[in-house]
Each structure stands twice: as C-alpha cells, then as structure tokens.
Design a protein around this motif. Sequence first.
Motif, mmCIF file in Angstrom:
data_model
loop_
_atom_site.group_PDB
_atom_site.id
_atom_site.type_symbol
_atom_site.label_atom_id
_atom_site.label_comp_id
_atom_site.label_asym_id
_atom_site.label_seq_id
_atom_site.Cartn_x
_atom_site.Cartn_y
_atom_site.Cartn_z
ATOM 1 N N TYR A 262 0.850 -1.191 0.000
ATOM 2 C CA TYR A 262 0.000 0.000 0.000
ATOM 3 C C TYR A 262 0.887 1.244 0.000
ATOM 4 N N PRO A 263 0.897 2.025 -1.067
ATOM 5 C CA PRO A 263 1.815 3.167 -1.149
ATOM 6 C C PRO A 263 1.523 4.260 -0.134
ATOM 7 N N HIS A 264 0.295 4.295 0.399
ATOM 8 C CA HIS A 264 -0.002 5.348 1.374
ATOM 9 C C HIS A 264 0.335 4.922 2.810
ATOM 10 N N LEU A 265 0.955 3.741 3.006
ATOM 11 C CA LEU A 265 1.588 3.424 4.289
ATOM 12 C C LEU A 265 2.971 4.051 4.220
ATOM 13 N N LYS A 266 3.108 5.232 4.784
ATOM 14 C CA LYS A 266 4.250 6.090 4.471
ATOM 15 C C LYS A 266 5.451 5.937 5.397
ATOM 16 N N GLY A 267 5.220 5.795 6.685
ATOM 17 C CA GLY A 267 6.355 5.789 7.605
ATOM 18 C C GLY A 267 5.897 5.612 9.035
ATOM 19 N N ASN A 268 6.748 6.029 9.962
ATOM 20 C CA ASN A 268 6.449 5.896 11.389
ATOM 21 C C ASN A 268 6.458 7.261 12.039
ATOM 22 N N PHE A 269 5.483 7.505 12.912
ATOM 23 C CA PHE A 269 5.427 8.758 13.652
ATOM 24 C C PHE A 269 5.647 8.482 15.131
ATOM 25 N N GLY A 270 6.491 9.282 15.758
ATOM 26 C CA GLY A 270 6.674 9.191 17.197
ATOM 27 C C GLY A 270 7.588 8.055 17.612
ATOM 28 N N THR A 271 7.657 7.869 18.912
ATOM 29 C CA THR A 271 8.572 6.874 19.462
ATOM 30 C C THR A 271 7.786 5.864 20.288
ATOM 31 N N ALA A 272 8.189 5.639 21.526
ATOM 32 C CA ALA A 272 7.546 4.610 22.345
ATOM 33 C C ALA A 272 6.241 5.120 22.962
ATOM 34 N N TRP A 273 5.463 4.162 23.461
ATOM 35 C CA TRP A 273 4.107 4.448 23.942
ATOM 36 C C TRP A 273 4.059 5.515 25.031
ATOM 37 N N GLN A 274 5.068 5.540 25.917
ATOM 38 C CA GLN A 274 4.980 6.437 27.071
ATOM 39 C C GLN A 274 5.184 7.898 26.696
ATOM 40 N N ASN A 275 5.565 8.161 25.436
ATOM 41 C CA ASN A 275 5.744 9.537 24.980
ATOM 42 C C ASN A 275 4.518 10.077 24.245
ATOM 43 N N GLN A 276 3.448 9.300 24.208
ATOM 44 C CA GLN A 276 2.308 9.668 23.369
ATOM 45 C C GLN A 276 1.652 10.973 23.769
ATOM 46 N N LYS A 277 1.581 11.272 25.058
ATOM 47 C CA LYS A 277 0.905 12.506 25.465
ATOM 48 C C LYS A 277 1.618 13.730 24.915
ATOM 49 N N LYS A 278 2.936 13.680 24.921
ATOM 50 C CA LYS A 278 3.710 14.792 24.372
ATOM 51 C C LYS A 278 3.639 14.796 22.849
ATOM 52 N N GLU A 279 3.747 13.623 22.235
ATOM 53 C CA GLU A 279 3.851 13.545 20.777
ATOM 54 C C GLU A 279 2.509 13.745 20.076
ATOM 55 N N PHE A 280 1.399 13.357 20.712
ATOM 56 C CA PHE A 280 0.089 13.482 20.078
ATOM 57 C C PHE A 280 -0.540 14.859 20.293
ATOM 58 N N ALA A 281 0.004 15.645 21.218
ATOM 59 C CA ALA A 281 -0.650 16.887 21.624
ATOM 60 C C ALA A 281 -0.874 17.859 20.468
ATOM 61 N N GLY A 282 0.061 17.921 19.536
ATOM 62 C CA GLY A 282 -0.051 18.956 18.513
ATOM 63 C C GLY A 282 -0.270 18.473 17.101
ATOM 64 N N ILE A 283 -0.467 17.171 16.888
ATOM 65 C CA ILE A 283 -0.560 16.709 15.498
ATOM 66 C C ILE A 283 -1.959 16.951 14.923
ATOM 67 N N PRO A 284 -2.032 17.438 13.683
ATOM 68 C CA PRO A 284 -3.333 17.687 13.044
ATOM 69 C C PRO A 284 -3.869 16.426 12.379
ATOM 70 N N ALA A 285 -4.070 15.384 13.174
ATOM 71 C CA ALA A 285 -4.488 14.084 12.636
ATOM 72 C C ALA A 285 -5.071 13.229 13.752
#
Length: 534
Positions: A262-285
């Motif tokens: 699937y060409p629209h499986l593009k890459g990886n966002f963020g790191t490990a699970w415990q960083n999600q609150k910081k990493e998800f806070a500002g993403i427009p998705a």
Amino acid sequence: MDQQMFCFQCEQTAGCAGCTGKKGVCGKSEKTARLQDELTGALIGLARATNGGTLYTDDTWKIFIEGLFTTVTNVNFHDDTIRELMGRVHEDKEKLAPMCSGCGAPCGKTGDYDLSRLWHADEDIRSLKSLILFGIRGMAAYAYHAMVLGYTDEELNRFFCKALFAVGEDWSMEELLPIVMEVGKYNLACMELLDQANTETFGAPVPTEVPLTVEKGPFIVISGHDLLDLKLLLEQTEGKGINVYTHGEMLPAHGYPELKKYPHLKGNFGTAWQNQKKEFAGIPAPVLFTTNCLMPPAGSYADRVFTTEVVSYPEIVHIGSDKDFTPVIEKALALGGYTEDQPFAGINGGRTVTTGFGHDAVLGLADRIVEAVKAGDIRHFFLVGGCDGARPGRNYYTEFVKQTPEDAVVLTLACGKYRFNDLDLGTIGGLPRLMDIGQCNDAFSAIKIATALADAFGCGVNELPLSMVLSWYEQKAVCILLTLLYLGITDIRLGPTLPAFISPNVLSYLVEHYHIAPVSTPEEDLKALLHEGE
C-alpha cells in the motif's frame, strides 16, 4: 493491602510495591481496578464451571482470551465495557452449569473468585500465582491477535482454563511451580501460532527502512499490534488522499509484504508508547489505538483519539466489530494534516529506522553470520529488547547499546528499541550491527533465530556467544520470560527493576536455577557478559 485497589502487575507500580490509592500509575482508577479484579474472578469461576475445559460453548474460549487481554496494563479503562464482558462470562457459565446459580454446595462452581484472597495470600503463593495470572494475561494478547486472523488451538485454549483454575485453588508451592513453567511452554506454542498467523496472512517480513518524516496532507496515526486492523484501515483509505503512519508497537508492519504494497503506508510517527501525550498533543491528525498501550488521553487531543477491539476509554469514539473506520477517515480529512512535510527524528536524532529482521530474513543470512563468527569478525550477539516505560533508569539500554563493541551484533525487539533504534551502529562484513526483529509479538522470531544458530554451531543456546539484556513493563514480558526459562535459557539480565510480585524465595529460586540477575551499569554488565578480565 486493605485499600480497595491493589495492583502490582506492571513495572512502574507505585514505589515498586503496588498501587493502592485512588489511581494507579497507568491512570487506571480504583473503580476500574476493582472491576478488572472482579472480571478476573468471574473468569476463574468460569474455569471451574468448565470442569478443566471439558465443558464449553462456541464462545467460551473467546471469552477467556478477550477477558484476560482486557485486564492487561494500558488496554481498557472503560468500566461499562468491563461490566459488559463480565455479563458475557456469567451468561456462558449459566449455559455450562445452569444448576450452579441457585446452589449453595461448596464445590467451587457456585460463585466468582474473590481476587483479594490472592492479594492477601502467603507471599510465596501470591508470587507464583501472580506469575501464572500475569503470564496468561500476556499470552492471551498473542492468542487474541492470532484468533482475529482465524488461527486457534484448542490445547492452548484449555490451558487458559487450567491456569485460571490453579489461581483459584489453595495449592502449595510444589503444586503451583509446574503450572508456572507450563505458562512458558504454552506461551511458546502461542507465539508460534501468532507467527504462523501473521506470516501466512501478510507474508514473511523483509528488512525495510522506514522514514520518520510526515508528508504534507491528511494522515492517520495507527498504534498497537493488530495488523489486521491496519490492513482494513489501508483498504478503507485507499484513493482518499490520506497517508497512514504507524506508531509505537505498529512499526514492524512496514516489513510485511502484504502491507508494504500500500503506497499510502508512508512511515512511522513518534517513538515509544509512554511519549504519546507529548507527541500526540499537537498533530493535526487522528490516532487509532488497536491494542495497548493506551494512556489516558489529554484534553488537548482526546477528540482525535479512536479505539477498537478490546481497547476502550470513556467518551472516546470506539470502532466496533463492523470495522467501519469512517469516523477516523472523516476526522483526518477535516484536520487536513500538515501544510508542509515535517521531518521528525528518533530519540537519538536519526531520521529513519529499519525493521523487518524476522526469522526468515535473519536465517537467510545464517551462512554469512556463521562464517563471520568463525572468522572472528563477530565476537558476540546481544538481544537487547523488551518493554519500554517512563521510569528513570531506562537510559541504561541506550548506553548499553552504544557501548557494545564494534564486533558485536545487537538484536532487538519490542518498544524498548525506541531508546536506540535510530542509532547508526554500522555493519560487520556487510551485515547490519543493529537488527530489529519486531515487537513483543515477534519474540518467537528471536527464539527461532537463537535455536537455529545453536544448531548451526552444534551447541546449546546457553553455549552461544549470546547474551539477553531485557527490560520489562507489563504482562507480555512476563510470559516471554517464562518461555525463556522453560527453554532453559540462563544468565538473563532483567531491568530496570525486578517485579514487585516476585517474593524473595521465588527470586532466590530463579537466581539459583536460571542465574537471572538485575541490570547494574552498562560498563559492569558488558564486562561480565563478555567475560572480560577473567
């Protein structure tokens, strides 16, 4: 332990002893913790009603697996769904043993087990029963992922029943210890079943470089371990101008041929699970959670979080069994994504990571690996992996990998690798020094690689130039450790802290028979594992 809440099943349990207040360190409330205990007690009651698995309905095994998976750390925070599942347990028990509901005979089938009996038991009994219970909770996660792909095993299903039955009985240490080892035995079979399910459905993983840049335009982030959910999401977003990025535990999906196409499986966002609150806070998705590890979403992004399967959180939109991801897709289109490409990086500044070194890929290099070892180019293998977490001290694993000698190969799996998987360790004779096997779901690959190399060298796994340095967080790490012990693997380093549910006597047994040791410092452990100075 007199409080209504008592939970010590994860590595970050309060004070390394147990969460006993109004809320656990995972964010689980006292009420939810109590309900999860009640659900476990109901499952034990169901196990008794099955007479060791001889009685069952078409739904019995699914209830066992789903119920145990629901109680794994960071999976389900929703009281209503836990109550609903308990209702299903009781309904199944009524079908299996309809005379039990109004019976007062002390046969062990008339009521649910009170889990406070376990938390207040003799510490050695509590320790062994906790190893059994937490081990089968982790094993249930693997069984669940295989089950949704249509792969089941009745012998495994019966063992869930046997193990739950044992937790509810007043057995001695001598009676419980063999059950502990059986958890390791059956978890090995369960991981092999999941490996078969994944590879036959999605193909054998191949080494794949994964970008960490998020391209402009609408996108969805998908987290967790469920590859089928990812495939369904990719199918439903095809042609809609929406890109899909994995997060955390979903990273290994990039190595599977049937998902890579699937060409629209593009890459990886963020790191490990415990960083999600910081990493998800500002993403427009939007973010879709297919399994653990979900943290209680912050208000800044809670309206962009969606759950499915056994994952659930109050007031978060849940995608049901129909798997219609329309709400997620509509949210992605409404948010629009970034207006320009966003180049993110890993913890150590790397712009890409590589995954897909499953057993087929690594064993395809076996001749070169054996030759490199015999020529002295590869001196040692280190399996550095396991769960990640937020507790201080986990930078040990980053420093350990950085300090491994240039003639050593590092194999890694599970989300602990996010501490170092963006490092460039170079190559040995054209072979990468860092090979990402996958997630905890792919632990069978690590075992298969180790046993195949032992066969190639004509020795046992413990005689290989291989050391295991593992981190743990939740219950899947427990069942993997028990599998390694069942296989007779010794000299494992475990950290960053030892489990709070292991009593001194049980720990002494593990040290005496398996030489398990806590991690110390990277320098001291490397010196010991490489037998330097002897």
